[in-house]
Design a protein around this motif. Structure first.
Motif, PDB file in Angstrom:
ATOM      1  N   LYS A  36     -58.810  60.855 -36.658  1.00  0.00           N
ATOM      2  CA  LYS A  36     -59.455  59.558 -36.506  1.00  0.00           C
ATOM      3  C   LYS A  36     -58.968  58.843 -35.255  1.00  0.00           C
ATOM      4  CE  LYS A  36     -60.335  59.016 -41.437  1.00  0.00           C
ATOM      5  NZ  LYS A  36     -60.055  58.248 -42.680  1.00  0.00           N
ATOM      6  N   THR A  37     -57.707  59.019 -34.919  1.00  0.00           N
ATOM      7  CA  THR A  37     -57.193  58.413 -33.683  1.00  0.00           C
ATOM      8  C   THR A  37     -57.897  58.990 -32.463  1.00  0.00           C
ATOM      9  OG1 THR A  37     -55.031  58.085 -34.721  1.00  0.00           O
ATOM     10  CG2 THR A  37     -55.127  57.998 -32.310  1.00  0.00           C
ATOM     11  N   THR A  38     -58.074  60.312 -32.467  1.00  0.00           N
ATOM     12  CA  THR A  38     -58.782  60.956 -31.354  1.00  0.00           C
ATOM     13  C   THR A  38     -60.220  60.470 -31.267  1.00  0.00           C
ATOM     14  OG1 THR A  38     -57.408  62.924 -31.619  1.00  0.00           O
ATOM     15  CG2 THR A  38     -59.442  63.167 -30.355  1.00  0.00           C
ATOM     16  N   GLY A  39     -60.863  60.294 -32.401  1.00  0.00           N
ATOM     17  CA  GLY A  39     -62.239  59.809 -32.384  1.00  0.00           C
ATOM     18  C   GLY A  39     -62.362  58.423 -31.794  1.00  0.00           C
ATOM     19  N   VAL A  40     -61.427  57.532 -32.156  1.00  0.00           N
ATOM     20  CA  VAL A  40     -61.463  56.181 -31.592  1.00  0.00           C
ATOM     21  C   VAL A  40     -61.241  56.212 -30.083  1.00  0.00           C
ATOM     22  CG1 VAL A  40     -60.275  53.950 -31.568  1.00  0.00           C
ATOM     23  CG2 VAL A  40     -60.772  55.073 -33.733  1.00  0.00           C
ATOM     24  N   LYS A  41     -60.284  57.032 -29.642  1.00  0.00           N
ATOM     25  CA  LYS A  41     -60.037  57.134 -28.196  1.00  0.00           C
ATOM     26  C   LYS A  41     -61.266  57.680 -27.468  1.00  0.00           C
ATOM     27  CE  LYS A  41     -55.015  57.693 -28.354  1.00  0.00           C
ATOM     28  NZ  LYS A  41     -53.854  58.536 -27.983  1.00  0.00           N
ATOM     29  N   LEU A  42     -61.932  58.628 -28.122  1.00  0.00           N
ATOM     30  CA  LEU A  42     -63.135  59.184 -27.502  1.00  0.00           C
ATOM     31  C   LEU A  42     -64.224  58.127 -27.375  1.00  0.00           C
ATOM     32  CD1 LEU A  42     -64.589  61.651 -26.401  1.00  0.00           C
ATOM     33  CD2 LEU A  42     -65.282  62.221 -28.736  1.00  0.00           C
ATOM     34  N   LEU A  43     -64.387  57.309 -28.422  1.00  0.00           N
ATOM     35  CA  LEU A  43     -65.387  56.234 -28.360  1.00  0.00           C
ATOM     36  C   LEU A  43     -65.051  55.234 -27.264  1.00  0.00           C
ATOM     37  CD1 LEU A  43     -66.121  55.507 -32.137  1.00  0.00           C
ATOM     38  CD2 LEU A  43     -67.613  56.612 -30.469  1.00  0.00           C
ATOM     39  N   PHE A  44     -63.778  54.856 -27.168  1.00  0.00           N
ATOM     40  CA  PHE A  44     -63.376  53.927 -26.113  1.00  0.00           C
ATOM     41  C   PHE A  44     -63.602  54.535 -24.726  1.00  0.00           C
ATOM     42  CE2 PHE A  44     -60.917  51.496 -29.326  1.00  0.00           C
ATOM     43  CZ  PHE A  44     -61.324  50.210 -28.962  1.00  0.00           C
ATOM     44  N   THR A  45     -63.350  55.834 -24.590  1.00  0.00           N
ATOM     45  CA  THR A  45     -63.559  56.493 -23.288  1.00  0.00           C
ATOM     46  C   THR A  45     -65.022  56.453 -22.895  1.00  0.00           C
ATOM     47  OG1 THR A  45     -61.683  57.965 -23.710  1.00  0.00           O
ATOM     48  CG2 THR A  45     -63.255  58.639 -22.014  1.00  0.00           C
ATOM     49  N   LEU A  46     -65.903  56.802 -23.839  1.00  0.00           N
ATOM     50  CA  LEU A  46     -67.332  56.775 -23.541  1.00  0.00           C
ATOM     51  C   LEU A  46     -67.807  55.360 -23.230  1.00  0.00           C
ATOM     52  CD1 LEU A  46     -68.648  59.240 -26.288  1.00  0.00           C
ATOM     53  CD2 LEU A  46     -68.276  59.697 -23.856  1.00  0.00           C
ATOM     54  N   ALA A  47     -67.284  54.376 -23.966  1.00  0.00           N
ATOM     55  CA  ALA A  47     -67.663  52.988 -23.686  1.00  0.00           C
ATOM     56  C   ALA A  47     -67.197  52.549 -22.306  1.00  0.00           C
ATOM     57  CB  ALA A  47     -67.077  52.078 -24.759  1.00  0.00           C
ATOM     58  N   LEU A  48     -65.974  52.957 -21.936  1.00  0.00           N
ATOM     59  CA  LEU A  48     -65.459  52.609 -20.608  1.00  0.00           C
ATOM     60  C   LEU A  48     -66.336  53.206 -19.506  1.00  0.00           C
ATOM     61  CD1 LEU A  48     -63.236  51.480 -18.708  1.00  0.00           C
ATOM     62  CD2 LEU A  48     -62.051  53.684 -18.990  1.00  0.00           C
ATOM     63  N   ILE A  49     -66.695  54.477 -19.657  1.00  0.00           N
ATOM     64  CA  ILE A  49     -67.532  55.130 -18.640  1.00  0.00           C
ATOM     65  C   ILE A  49     -68.877  54.438 -18.530  1.00  0.00           C
ATOM     66  CG2 ILE A  49     -68.719  57.271 -18.058  1.00  0.00           C
ATOM     67  CD1 ILE A  49     -66.391  58.786 -19.328  1.00  0.00           C
TER      68      ILE A  49
END
Length: 339
Positions: A36-49
């Motif tokens: 779940k931590t990895t999923g949140v980081k992935l969502l934040f990364t996509l949002a940042l991009i």
């Protein structure tokens, strides 16, 4: 509450309650290897991009509206390059901030990844380094006319890894060079050619416009020995003074700048005719100065004036001739008849 709403709530609202190794479940299906931590980081990364790319689009539109002008405008070029660098820095710093925490020991991983990337991406690294060398402005800029990697033309785009060139034709003397082109002058062929930036480290870069936006051109005229050679020379000079650059203050300033920056000898900006004796004619070579663009039109106008002047003066253009000075005696005898 629906299963989809529960999933969204778990991903967005309550990440602080998760364990770091809790797996993500979507519609009751566990995603193997994704916590779940990895999923949140992935969502934040996509949002940042997405946010950074949106800001890039808005800023570019604003720059075009404020500066206007041509695509090759130096202000637009440097604004675009500065924005590209800023976006790259923001993305790198943002992604690292999301994925790396103070508790993460990444020294060994970074070392291995760096070694692998350095080996696998040698050409990419070289091209990226060349990009920063080009940005210094000592090699070429967008809008310059250059020859790079065997391609002659105008630089229409400069990227992190590649330079895009609008190809132009070759003069007849080098038209058969590789790659062959079908336009017998320095005019666009219509082909866009992409060259890696790293080519500047291996191949010479011929820049036609950077410091001295002019070219010395030559036009050769063969004149027979029995013709009025002095009159032919005058016709050539008249055509050059009518169409080429003569007594131009801007050209003189550019040449003075070149001499102050480089260890080069003085050069004449005035048209001149040089004579050369050959077996069949006197070769008159007219040397004159032209701008880096529009050379074909200038030489076309000069050629028309020269032909008109030669016709009026009754001076023919010499061509290769062969004189037969003697023939051996030829004897013809009837065939012998057998008795």
């Amino acid at each position: 509450m629906s299963r989809w709403s529960e999933t969204v709530r778990m991903l967005v609202v309550a990440p602080a309650t998760w364990a770091a190794d809790d797996p993500i479940q979507v519609f009751g299906v566990t995603l193997v290897g994704v916590s779940k931590t990895t999923g949140v980081k992935l969502l934040f990364t996509l949002a940042l991009i997405a946010v950074v790319l949106l800001l890039r689009f808005v800023v570019l539109r604003g720059v075009r509206r404020v500066l206007g002008g041509d695509v090759a405008d130096p202000r637009r070029f440097w604004a675009r390059q500065g924005l590209q660098l800023l976006i790259a820095v923001i993305l790198v710093v943002g992604v690292l901030s999301i994925w790396i925490t103070p508790q993460t020991d990444i020294s060994t991983g970074i070392g291995l990844i760096s070694a692998g990337l350095a080996f696998a991406l040698q050409q990419v690294i070289v091209s990226l380094a060349a990009y920063f060398v080009i940005l210094r402005g000592d090699t070429f800029n967008v809008g310059d006319r250059i020859t790079l990697g065997g391609v002659r033309g105008d630089v229409v785009r400069l990227g992190f890894l590649r330079t895009t060139i609008m190809e132009m034709g070759q003069p007849p003397s080098v038209a058969a060079a590789d790659p062959a082109v079908w336009v017998n002058s320095r005019q666009y062929t219509g082909r866009l050619v992409t060259v890696t930036n790293g080519a500047i480290f291996n191949d010479p870069v011929y820049n036609y416009t950077r410091d001295f936006p002019y070219l010395w051109e030559e036009l050769v005229l063969p004149v027979g020995y029995e013709s009025d050679r002095a009159r032919a020379e005058q016709i050539l000079l008249d055509a050059a003074r009518a169409h080429a650059i003569v007594d131009d203050p801007e050209a003189a300033r550019s040449l003075a700048f070149m001499r102050s920056r480089y260890a080069m000898a003085d050069a004449s900006l005035q048209p001149a005719v040089y004579w050369r004796i050959t077996d069949n004619w006197v070769e008159l070579s007219l040397r004159f100065l032209v701008p880096q663009r529009g050379v074909r039109e200038i030489k076309d106008a000069m050629s028309r004036d020269i032909l008109t002047g030669l016709d009026a003066a009754g001076i023919p253009i010499a061509s290769a001739t062969y004189g037969i000075v003697g023939l051996p005696d030829i004897r013809v005898s009837p065939p012998s008849q057998d008795p």
